[in-house]
Design a protein around this motif. Sequence first.
Motif, PDB file in Angstrom:
ATOM      1  N   GLU A 174       0.814  -1.207   0.000  1.00  0.00           N
ATOM      2  CA  GLU A 174       0.000   0.000   0.000  1.00  0.00           C
ATOM      3  C   GLU A 174       0.850   1.261   0.000  1.00  0.00           C
ATOM      4  O   GLU A 174       0.576   2.222  -0.727  1.00  0.00           O
ATOM      5  CB  GLU A 174      -0.915  -0.036   1.224  1.00  0.00           C
ATOM      6  N   LEU A 175       1.923   1.252   0.800  1.00  0.00           N
ATOM      7  CA  LEU A 175       2.751   2.459   0.898  1.00  0.00           C
ATOM      8  C   LEU A 175       3.409   2.770  -0.436  1.00  0.00           C
ATOM      9  O   LEU A 175       3.403   3.916  -0.914  1.00  0.00           O
ATOM     10  CB  LEU A 175       3.827   2.268   1.962  1.00  0.00           C
ATOM     11  N   ALA A 176       3.958   1.734  -1.064  1.00  0.00           N
ATOM     12  CA  ALA A 176       4.637   1.943  -2.337  1.00  0.00           C
ATOM     13  C   ALA A 176       3.643   2.420  -3.400  1.00  0.00           C
ATOM     14  O   ALA A 176       3.944   3.322  -4.191  1.00  0.00           O
ATOM     15  CB  ALA A 176       5.300   0.649  -2.800  1.00  0.00           C
ATOM     16  N   ALA A 177       2.427   1.833  -3.377  1.00  0.00           N
ATOM     17  CA  ALA A 177       1.421   2.247  -4.346  1.00  0.00           C
ATOM     18  C   ALA A 177       1.080   3.718  -4.156  1.00  0.00           C
ATOM     19  O   ALA A 177       0.980   4.491  -5.125  1.00  0.00           O
ATOM     20  CB  ALA A 177       0.163   1.381  -4.186  1.00  0.00           C
ATOM     21  N   GLY A 178       0.927   4.112  -2.896  1.00  0.00           N
ATOM     22  CA  GLY A 178       0.625   5.510  -2.605  1.00  0.00           C
ATOM     23  C   GLY A 178       1.740   6.416  -3.097  1.00  0.00           C
ATOM     24  O   GLY A 178       1.513   7.480  -3.676  1.00  0.00           O
ATOM     25  N   ALA A 179       2.997   5.970  -2.884  1.00  0.00           N
ATOM     26  CA  ALA A 179       4.144   6.771  -3.296  1.00  0.00           C
ATOM     27  C   ALA A 179       4.203   6.930  -4.817  1.00  0.00           C
ATOM     28  O   ALA A 179       4.685   7.928  -5.341  1.00  0.00           O
ATOM     29  CB  ALA A 179       5.433   6.127  -2.796  1.00  0.00           C
ATOM     30  N   MET A 180       3.678   5.917  -5.539  1.00  0.00           N
ATOM     31  CA  MET A 180       3.670   5.993  -7.001  1.00  0.00           C
ATOM     32  C   MET A 180       2.477   6.777  -7.525  1.00  0.00           C
ATOM     33  O   MET A 180       2.236   6.817  -8.731  1.00  0.00           O
ATOM     34  CB  MET A 180       3.619   4.582  -7.613  1.00  0.00           C
ATOM     35  N   GLY A 181       1.690   7.354  -6.608  1.00  0.00           N
ATOM     36  CA  GLY A 181       0.593   8.203  -7.050  1.00  0.00           C
ATOM     37  C   GLY A 181      -0.730   7.489  -7.217  1.00  0.00           C
ATOM     38  O   GLY A 181      -1.683   8.040  -7.752  1.00  0.00           O
ATOM     39  N   VAL A 182      -0.815   6.223  -6.735  1.00  0.00           N
ATOM     40  CA  VAL A 182      -2.099   5.526  -6.755  1.00  0.00           C
ATOM     41  C   VAL A 182      -2.938   6.052  -5.584  1.00  0.00           C
ATOM     42  O   VAL A 182      -2.434   6.159  -4.471  1.00  0.00           O
ATOM     43  CB  VAL A 182      -1.902   3.998  -6.609  1.00  0.00           C
ATOM     44  N   ALA A 183      -4.197   6.415  -5.868  1.00  0.00           N
ATOM     45  CA  ALA A 183      -5.087   6.902  -4.812  1.00  0.00           C
ATOM     46  C   ALA A 183      -5.503   5.709  -3.968  1.00  0.00           C
ATOM     47  O   ALA A 183      -6.480   5.041  -4.282  1.00  0.00           O
ATOM     48  CB  ALA A 183      -6.300   7.592  -5.412  1.00  0.00           C
ATOM     49  N   THR A 184      -4.743   5.424  -2.897  1.00  0.00           N
ATOM     50  CA  THR A 184      -4.965   4.165  -2.167  1.00  0.00           C
ATOM     51  C   THR A 184      -6.347   4.128  -1.531  1.00  0.00           C
ATOM     52  O   THR A 184      -7.070   3.147  -1.680  1.00  0.00           O
ATOM     53  CB  THR A 184      -3.895   3.959  -1.077  1.00  0.00           C
ATOM     54  N   THR A 185      -6.722   5.201  -0.801  1.00  0.00           N
ATOM     55  CA  THR A 185      -8.021   5.179  -0.118  1.00  0.00           C
ATOM     56  C   THR A 185      -9.146   5.030  -1.125  1.00  0.00           C
ATOM     57  O   THR A 185     -10.042   4.205  -0.954  1.00  0.00           O
ATOM     58  CB  THR A 185      -8.213   6.456   0.705  1.00  0.00           C
ATOM     59  N   GLY A 186      -9.114   5.806  -2.194  1.00  0.00           N
ATOM     60  CA  GLY A 186     -10.173   5.745  -3.201  1.00  0.00           C
ATOM     61  C   GLY A 186     -10.317   4.338  -3.773  1.00  0.00           C
ATOM     62  O   GLY A 186     -11.415   3.821  -3.910  1.00  0.00           O
ATOM     63  N   ASN A 187      -9.201   3.694  -4.079  1.00  0.00           N
ATOM     64  CA  ASN A 187      -9.253   2.345  -4.645  1.00  0.00           C
ATOM     65  C   ASN A 187      -9.755   1.324  -3.642  1.00  0.00           C
ATOM     66  O   ASN A 187     -10.505   0.425  -3.993  1.00  0.00           O
ATOM     67  CB  ASN A 187      -7.870   1.942  -5.164  1.00  0.00           C
ATOM     68  N   LYS A 188      -9.324   1.483  -2.379  1.00  0.00           N
ATOM     69  CA  LYS A 188      -9.803   0.553  -1.355  1.00  0.00           C
ATOM     70  C   LYS A 188     -11.302   0.686  -1.179  1.00  0.00           C
ATOM     71  O   LYS A 188     -12.031  -0.312  -1.099  1.00  0.00           O
ATOM     72  CB  LYS A 188      -9.080   0.831  -0.026  1.00  0.00           C
ATOM     73  N   VAL A 189     -11.784   1.941  -1.121  1.00  0.00           N
ATOM     74  CA  VAL A 189     -13.223   2.156  -0.920  1.00  0.00           C
ATOM     75  C   VAL A 189     -14.001   1.638  -2.133  1.00  0.00           C
ATOM     76  O   VAL A 189     -15.052   1.007  -1.975  1.00  0.00           O
ATOM     77  CB  VAL A 189     -13.532   3.646  -0.643  1.00  0.00           C
ATOM     78  N   THR A 190     -13.470   1.864  -3.356  1.00  0.00           N
ATOM     79  CA  THR A 190     -14.161   1.358  -4.549  1.00  0.00           C
ATOM     80  C   THR A 190     -14.308  -0.158  -4.484  1.00  0.00           C
ATOM     81  O   THR A 190     -15.404  -0.697  -4.702  1.00  0.00           O
ATOM     82  CB  THR A 190     -13.362   1.728  -5.813  1.00  0.00           C
ATOM     83  N   ALA A 191     -13.213  -0.846  -4.148  1.00  0.00           N
ATOM     84  CA  ALA A 191     -13.263  -2.309  -4.088  1.00  0.00           C
ATOM     85  C   ALA A 191     -14.240  -2.772  -3.014  1.00  0.00           C
ATOM     86  O   ALA A 191     -15.016  -3.704  -3.217  1.00  0.00           O
ATOM     87  CB  ALA A 191     -11.864  -2.863  -3.801  1.00  0.00           C
ATOM     88  N   PHE A 192     -14.218  -2.073  -1.886  1.00  0.00           N
ATOM     89  CA  PHE A 192     -15.101  -2.424  -0.773  1.00  0.00           C
ATOM     90  C   PHE A 192     -16.564  -2.224  -1.164  1.00  0.00           C
ATOM     91  O   PHE A 192     -17.405  -3.108  -0.958  1.00  0.00           O
ATOM     92  CB  PHE A 192     -14.742  -1.545   0.435  1.00  0.00           C
ATOM     93  N   VAL A 193     -16.870  -1.060  -1.774  1.00  0.00           N
ATOM     94  CA  VAL A 193     -18.263  -0.743  -2.115  1.00  0.00           C
ATOM     95  C   VAL A 193     -18.784  -1.692  -3.200  1.00  0.00           C
ATOM     96  O   VAL A 193     -19.950  -2.090  -3.169  1.00  0.00           O
ATOM     97  CB  VAL A 193     -18.396   0.735  -2.534  1.00  0.00           C
ATOM     98  N   LEU A 194     -17.916  -2.092  -4.135  1.00  0.00           N
ATOM     99  CA  LEU A 194     -18.342  -3.090  -5.133  1.00  0.00           C
ATOM    100  C   LEU A 194     -18.827  -4.360  -4.448  1.00  0.00           C
ATOM    101  O   LEU A 194     -19.867  -4.918  -4.797  1.00  0.00           O
ATOM    102  CB  LEU A 194     -17.177  -3.424  -6.067  1.00  0.00           C
ATOM    103  N   GLY A 195     -18.061  -4.805  -3.445  1.00  0.00           N
ATOM    104  CA  GLY A 195     -18.447  -6.005  -2.698  1.00  0.00           C
ATOM    105  C   GLY A 195     -19.755  -5.802  -1.953  1.00  0.00           C
ATOM    106  O   GLY A 195     -20.636  -6.661  -1.972  1.00  0.00           O
ATOM    107  N   CYS A 196     -19.890  -4.631  -1.302  1.00  0.00           N
ATOM    108  CA  CYS A 196     -21.125  -4.328  -0.560  1.00  0.00           C
ATOM    109  C   CYS A 196     -22.322  -4.359  -1.495  1.00  0.00           C
ATOM    110  O   CYS A 196     -23.369  -4.931  -1.175  1.00  0.00           O
ATOM    111  CB  CYS A 196     -21.055  -2.940   0.069  1.00  0.00           C
TER     112      CYS A 196
END
Lengths: 299, 316
Positions: A174-196
């Motif tokens: 997660e840290l490395a992804a964030g450092a590369m400019g990936v919106a970590t929170t946004g992606n986590k929430v998207t994946a979570f909400v898809l499941g919900c």
Amino acid sequence: MSGFFENYGFLIVTIVQQALLGLSIYFPLMAGQLSLASIGFYSLGGYVAAIMGTHPALAPLREALGFWMFPLEWLGALVLSVILGIAVGYPALRLRGIYLALATVAFVQVVNVAVLNMPIAGGAVGIFGIPQAFESRLDYIWFFGPLFFFALFLVWRIGNMGRGLAFFAVREDELAAGAMGVATTGNKVTAFVLGCALAGVTGAMSAPFLNTWNARQGTFDASVTCLAYVLIGGSRSIWGPLCGAALLVSLPELLRPLKDSRMILNGVVLVAACVYLPQGIMGGLAALRARLSGRGGAA
Amino acid sequence: MDFAWLLQSLLNGLSIGSVYAVFALGYTLVFSILGIINFAHGAVFTLGAYLTYALAVGHFGINGLLADVTMPVTLPFVPALIVGAILSGLAGMAVERLAFKPLRKRGADPLLALVSSLGVALIVVNLIQYLVGAEIYSFPADIFGDLPMAVIFKIGGKPVAVRTIQIILFGASLVMLAGLGWFIGRTRGGKALRATAENADTASLLGISVNRFILGTFFISGLLGGLSGTLIGVSFGVAGPYFGVSYGLKGLAVIVLGGLGSIPGAVLGGLVIGLGEAFLPSDMSSYKEAVAFVLLFAILLIRPQGLLGGRLEQKV
């Protein structure tokens, strides 16, 4: 052949229905988030459909819409799941690993107590006499089947586009992804909400399928069973949840001759699967294939 | 909101909260060594209650394989409690051998331990149901001999009841907590345990037999679980083989509230949740089962490391 479907139709539809719940856990797992919240959304989605299907105030709407009432119920469950998923996801996904899993367990328990105390949800008895969409239980495959393939398509599609790469990046580091400019929170929430959302719509389809709906649909045991579908089927393959559900749903049926002791054996199989197939059924198959082809090459 | 109500709630909360603390410590010990949650802990809790019932009362109901069986000998309550707890400790060791050690040896995904320990829980719970049925077992009222059920004080004209069982709950929990504190803080075995929890690899290099200490930890954990199961069972009755599930989940809320892996945290968390439930206004009593989880959710949002947990490290 028709005899086969008469006997096992309910089982087959149940397998697909449960595999959907497995997939709803697979979505957040794609982004490395272990969430057990699915069953809470499944329970809520079922209540939305049960209430929309039985509440006297909605009788004129049901009459006007006829069969189209069912898609409206799915929509209701979808909207509720997405809104609640975002509301729960944003704060909860600051947590990682076991903390997130435990927070989602807490969410499921709170949902359970809350619906037990809501007069509209029928208390401990729940809601029964939910209108049926089809004459035969087997026909519900026309609900769950397309949803399952749609969900599978979504998983496959996401895996092959930028969003999927972002999910995998967050999963791996997660840290490395964030450092590369990936919106970590946004992606986590998207994946979570898809499941919900998937769990909520599955619940809305399941309420007519099961005819009654109560708080027992959303227990802790059920949420770990969903996780077991994914882990025992294989958490790195999109077919894993289906394999896991097929095994674990049909197992009690296969063991039916053992009567009272079959639930004990169910536990034994769960433990044995964890020990002997740590990569799940799909992982075990892949390993087997690699070994066979490896031998073939050497010979 | 009078003084008598306050005192009564405090009393109720402390006695039940101390049992929550003892139970939750079973999770904490395993978590501090292995970093995983043992989902079979609730089943061991249930098993403890049934074992003590079998030893102290010794007569089973009308369902299951052991229907209408009477044990040849029964023990007085206190020895039955101790033997039941020790047998639960052995069951804890069996959990480690079945659900955790094989996965560790194969280097499997730690998540799988959640499923395998739940599988063991499924075995235990259904085995109990197979043997003695799903009915409710209550300990007889005279299980403590001639002790009165409760002593009632009048405070400002209002009655405050001190139930005998509450004193026993609180007393037994204090003894367990003190014993555990002494073992971990003051003995060589406890020192080795702390070293294993700190860093298992280093501990094994220093000549500590890590696998033996893991097994020992599961024994203590099972002991604590079985003991608290008996204490809850004797005060509220044993409501069927599944009665440990809700306590098992509550125990998770306790350890997260206090801080995962922190022993004083588990004690504090247990007391906070016990008191939280006791102080819930009576017109909201149907929400009692949600108190622990609302607190859990709240603490995770405000202070994820728990009340007494250290800072969460970010691994880079």
